[in-house]
Design a protein around this motif. Structure first.
Motif, PDB file in Angstrom:
ATOM      1  N   HIS A  15      -2.171   8.069  -2.588  1.00 25.81           N
ATOM      2  CA  HIS A  15      -2.763   7.734  -1.282  1.00 25.81           C
ATOM      3  C   HIS A  15      -3.591   8.936  -0.843  1.00 25.81           C
ATOM      4  O   HIS A  15      -3.710   9.930  -1.580  1.00 25.81           O
ATOM      5  CB  HIS A  15      -1.676   7.362  -0.270  1.00 25.81           C
ATOM      6  N   THR A  71      -1.832  12.393  -1.161  1.00 32.67           N
ATOM      7  CA  THR A  71      -1.106  12.798  -2.372  1.00 32.67           C
ATOM      8  C   THR A  71      -1.776  14.028  -2.974  1.00 32.67           C
ATOM      9  O   THR A  71      -2.998  14.070  -3.111  1.00 32.67           O
ATOM     10  CB  THR A  71      -1.097  11.661  -3.409  1.00 32.67           C
ATOM     11  N   ASP A 113      -5.687   3.155  -3.626  1.00 31.11           N
ATOM     12  CA  ASP A 113      -4.583   2.630  -2.815  1.00 31.11           C
ATOM     13  C   ASP A 113      -5.087   1.494  -1.937  1.00 31.11           C
ATOM     14  O   ASP A 113      -5.265   1.643  -0.740  1.00 31.11           O
ATOM     15  CB  ASP A 113      -3.995   3.764  -1.962  1.00 31.11           C
ATOM     16  N   SER A 114      -5.342   0.346  -2.568  1.00 34.23           N
ATOM     17  CA  SER A 114      -5.802  -0.836  -1.843  1.00 34.23           C
ATOM     18  C   SER A 114      -4.955  -2.021  -2.267  1.00 34.23           C
ATOM     19  O   SER A 114      -4.251  -1.960  -3.278  1.00 34.23           O
ATOM     20  CB  SER A 114      -7.284  -1.102  -2.135  1.00 34.23           C
ATOM     21  N   PRO A 161       0.829  -1.211   0.000  1.00 31.14           N
ATOM     22  CA  PRO A 161       0.000   0.000   0.000  1.00 31.14           C
ATOM     23  C   PRO A 161       0.863   1.261   0.000  1.00 31.14           C
ATOM     24  O   PRO A 161       1.852   1.357   0.728  1.00 31.14           O
ATOM     25  CB  PRO A 161      -0.803  -0.124   1.303  1.00 31.14           C
ATOM     26  N   ILE A 162       0.474   2.233  -0.770  1.00 28.86           N
ATOM     27  CA  ILE A 162       1.247   3.470  -0.916  1.00 28.86           C
ATOM     28  C   ILE A 162       1.216   4.280   0.382  1.00 28.86           C
ATOM     29  O   ILE A 162       2.218   4.907   0.754  1.00 28.86           O
ATOM     30  CB  ILE A 162       0.725   4.310  -2.101  1.00 28.86           C
ATOM     31  N   HIS A 163       0.086   4.254   1.088  1.00 30.74           N
ATOM     32  CA  HIS A 163       0.025   5.028   2.344  1.00 30.74           C
ATOM     33  C   HIS A 163       0.990   4.476   3.376  1.00 30.74           C
ATOM     34  O   HIS A 163       1.500   5.215   4.221  1.00 30.74           O
ATOM     35  CB  HIS A 163      -1.410   5.072   2.888  1.00 30.74           C
ATOM     36  N   GLU A 164       1.265   3.164   3.308  1.00 28.18           N
ATOM     37  CA  GLU A 164       2.249   2.568   4.221  1.00 28.18           C
ATOM     38  C   GLU A 164       3.662   3.008   3.828  1.00 28.18           C
ATOM     39  O   GLU A 164       4.492   3.311   4.685  1.00 28.18           O
ATOM     40  CB  GLU A 164       2.145   1.038   4.180  1.00 28.18           C
TER      41      GLU A 164
END
Length: 721
Positions: free
Chosen positions: A476, A479, A503-504, A442-445
């Motif tokens: 995410h 962004t 973003d999943s 995941p991009i947020h991670e």
């Protein structure tokens, strides 16, 4: 050279709408017809142009000392890019489309019937109807510019050339080469066009018009004599053998899914055996029939979707210009990303790797790709050297202060990627965008802990980077709109089709691919042979089967994504028990020469694709093909369709258009079906639900239709509203 291209204007035609055609004369009576469609970037042929061309030809013939005519484009980098596809799509019945073709044939016949020399001076794209117009001319001259390409790509829209192309091209260059051009839809460059006799000369753009004028002054050229091989193919025995061979070869490739290919062969054969009069009639009739086919409708739908996507930056913001790029990691993906950045986008790229060996590997990737173009005559040696000079390497962060975008292509390790962000933020400029080429994390991670999370985004390429047209752009929650727009614009500059996805876990493409491949693996463990499974899906319309695809992607890479998806979405993504034996046997697919298929050792000639039978012993089974190909295809495809609708429903993809483009361009979903969403609409959601429910009763809960499908089935809704 005595002729000076001095040009004297003629009064413009009086029409209700501005004409796309203007006529001027040189001082010694040569007419120059300039094609310039108002308010359009490129020239495309429209129905109303039939009258305009007739008028301009009539006006030219009134000139008392007319020596000849030259067609040129008023656009900077294109001649005529083809016909206006929306004009074709407005036809509601075959007779309307047939009438369109007849009008096109009529105007081309007017050009061909002129007594004076008529020359097409071609610079830029000369495709479809544009090439048909050029074929109607007595002679063709083209520029040597890389932008100049000639072709009849109608088959890619499920159609055939409808304005005389199926009849004129075989007579000009011979049936074998003409059929190859029409059946593949491929474009050819200037030098190749000259070699095959498609054009009479290829010159620098600076002297294109002057050369065309000289050609007119030589008078009408006599009919070109075909090479010996082409003449043999025109004889009675030659024609019989040619069309038998071409049909057999084409059917093996198309699997019967593309009716346009069969029609092209029929119409060319009619013209060569019964005469051009019958050939033109057959061409117009076949064109009308093909416009009404579901295959053409689906392919045209993809064309419109791709065109619309080019105008969509994914966010309401203006993109920043990217002047310099860096790539972290010189492996297979990093080298590929660096290559398309330099060769397609024309942007300087700096590769950072932990050692010189990685940098050298990335350099070799680009060199080999360019060398292939040089060998094929598509690139000059000097241009190869120039493009290579855009690529540099480093084992530290020197030069990163000038970089606008960093693409990270290191191992799929969250901590490593987070470390890369920290180091880039310390060594790059404030405005530098960090794009992660991750296929699963995941991009947020990845962005967690970033000092500038608004400039972190996912940019998921597919392997091999130089060949696969799709990228997924994954913002995410934090962004910025500018980062999204800039990244999408840059991906397009690399020659990629970019879709913005959520973003999943698995994003979109891998999420719909995983259940499809899992089901193929289940069929294998049930005793179906590798070839039988893959053939089932190839015959359904995929370019390669799921097990061969897993070999190409890398079995280790594919199986690494599955646990992430299972954790995120539950039991329906669970891999079939027993498949882990393949990984434990160090089978990674093509990259280590050991997978579901056999691979030739280095230096040996590759044999016909053959399954590795030792895998059956490894899995403790004896293959017996009990299921029909259609049943295997139903199982695998049904899960993909179900998951695609879930992705649309939960916002992983923004709309049905992006879902279809992602599936077709990312994993080769059959283009003639238009993508999973258009395919569901063509079948009807109720029918898809019934199929899933039948499979659910037979094989388990993983086939349970999702709520979004059940709702649409109950209410009769379509995914394309």
């Amino acid at each position: 050279m005595n002729q000076k291209p001095l040009i004297f204007p003629v009064e413009k035609l009086e029409t209700a709408t501005p004409s796309a055609f203007t006529l001027h004369f040189t001082e010694d009576d040569i007419g120059i017809i300039t094609i310039d469609v108002p308010d359009e970037k490129v020239n495309t042929l429209k129905a109303e142009f039939v009258h305009q061309v007739s008028q301009i030809l009539h006006q030219a013939q009134q000139h008392p000392k007319l020596k000849g005519l030259i067609f040129v484009s008023g656009k900077k980098d294109s001649f005529i890019a083809g016909a206006d596809i929306s004009m074709i799509s407005r036809c509601t019945q075959a007779s309307e489309a047939e009438e369109l073709a007849k009008k096109g044939q009529t105007v081309m016949a007017q050009i061909a019937g002129l007594k004076v020399p008529v020359v097409a001076a071609i610079h830029g794209a000369c495709l479809g109807g544009g090439l048909e117009l050029a074929l109607a001319c007595n002679s063709r001259i083209c520029s040597l510019d890389d932008k100049t390409q000639l072709g009849l790509p109608e088959v890619q829209l499920g159609l055939l050339p409808g304005s005389g192309g199926t009849q004129r091209l075989p007579r000009l260059i011979g049936a074998p080469k003409a059929l190859d051009m029409m059946l593949t839809g491929r474009s050819i460059r200037a030098k190749q066009a000259l070699r095959m006799g498609l054009v009479d000369d290829a010159v620098p753009q600076s002297i294109l018009l002057q050369t065309a004028i000289e050609r007119v002054n030589k008078g009408r050229i006599s009919k070109r004599v075909l090479p010996c091989q082409a003449r043999l193919a025109q004889g009675p025995l030659g024609k019989t053998l040619l069309f038998h061979f071409v049909r057999k070869q084409t059917r093996a490739k198309s699997k019967g899914h593309y009716p346009a290919t069969e029609k092209i062969i029929d119409v060319v054969q009619t013209g060569l055996t019964q005469g051009s009069g019958s050939g033109y009639q057959a061409e117009a009739r076949a064109f009308g029939e093909l416009v009404m086919t579901p295959q053409s409708e689906a392919l045209r739908g993809l064309f419109f979707a791709s065109t619309a996507l080019k105008k969509d930056l994914g966010a309401e913001a203006s993109p920043r210009e990217i002047h310099n790029v860096a790539v972290l990691g010189g492996g297979l993906m990093g080298g590929g990303i660096a290559s398309v950045t330099a060769t397609k986008a024309g942007v300087p790229v700096r590769i950072k790797d932990i050692n010189q060996q990685g940098i050298s590997h990335a350099f070799k990737t680009s060199w080999d790709l360019l060398q292939g173009k040089v060998k094929r005559g598509h690139l000059k040696r000097a241009e190869q050297q120039r493009q290579m000079m855009l690529i540099s390497g480093t084992t530290d962060y020197s030069g990163f202060r000038q970089v606008d975008l960093v693409v990270e292509a290191v191992f799929e390790d969250l901590e490593l990627k987070q470390k890369m962000i920290r180091e880039v933020e310390e060594n790059a400029a404030q405005q530098t965008i960090f794009a992660s080429n991750t296929s699963s994390l995941p991009i947020h991670e990845i962005a967690r802990g970033a000092a500038r999370p608004e400039q972190v985004i996912g940019l998921h390429y597919f392997s091999p980077v130089d060949k696969m047209p799709l990228v997924e752009v994954i913002p995410h929650a934090h962004t910025s709109a500018e980062t999204i727009a800039t990244t999408v614009a840059f991906a397009r500059k690399q020659g990629k089709t970019a879709i913005v996805v959520g973003d999943s876990a698995g994003f979109y493409v891998n999420r719909i691919l995983a259940p499809y491949i899992n089901e193929a693996a289940r069929c294998l463990l049930e005793g179906e042979s590798i070839e039988h499974i893959d053939n089932a899906l190839v015959n359904f319309g995929f370019p390669v089967g799921p097990l061969q695809l897993l070999d190409e992607v890398g079995i280790d890479v594919g199986t690494k994504i599955i646990p992430i998806l299972e954790t995120a979405y539950g039991e329906r993504f669970a891999p079939p028990p027993g498949l882990d034996a393949v990984l434990k046997d160090d089978r990674k697919g093509r990259k280590n020469g050991k997978g579901f298929y056999l691979y030739a050792d280095k230096g040996q000639k590759a044999k016909k694709k053959q399954a590795d039978s030792s895998i059956y012993k490894l899995l403790n089974l004896t293959p017996k093909n009990k299921q029909a190909e259609s049943d295997i295809a139903d199982r695998c495809v049904a899960l993909m369709l179900n998951e695609a609708v879930r992705c649309l429903d939960d916002g992983t993809v923004r709309n049905a258009r992006d879902a279809d483009i992602g599936a077709v361009f990312g994993i080769g979903f059959p283009p003639f079906l238009g993508g999973p969403m258009r395919y569901i609409d063509s079948l009807g959601a109720d029918r898809v639900v019934k199929k899933l429910q039948a499979l659910q009763r037979q094989y388990g809960e993983r086939f349970a239709p999702c709520d979004a499908l059940l709702t649409r089935a109950a209410e009769g809704q379509k995914l394309y509203s």
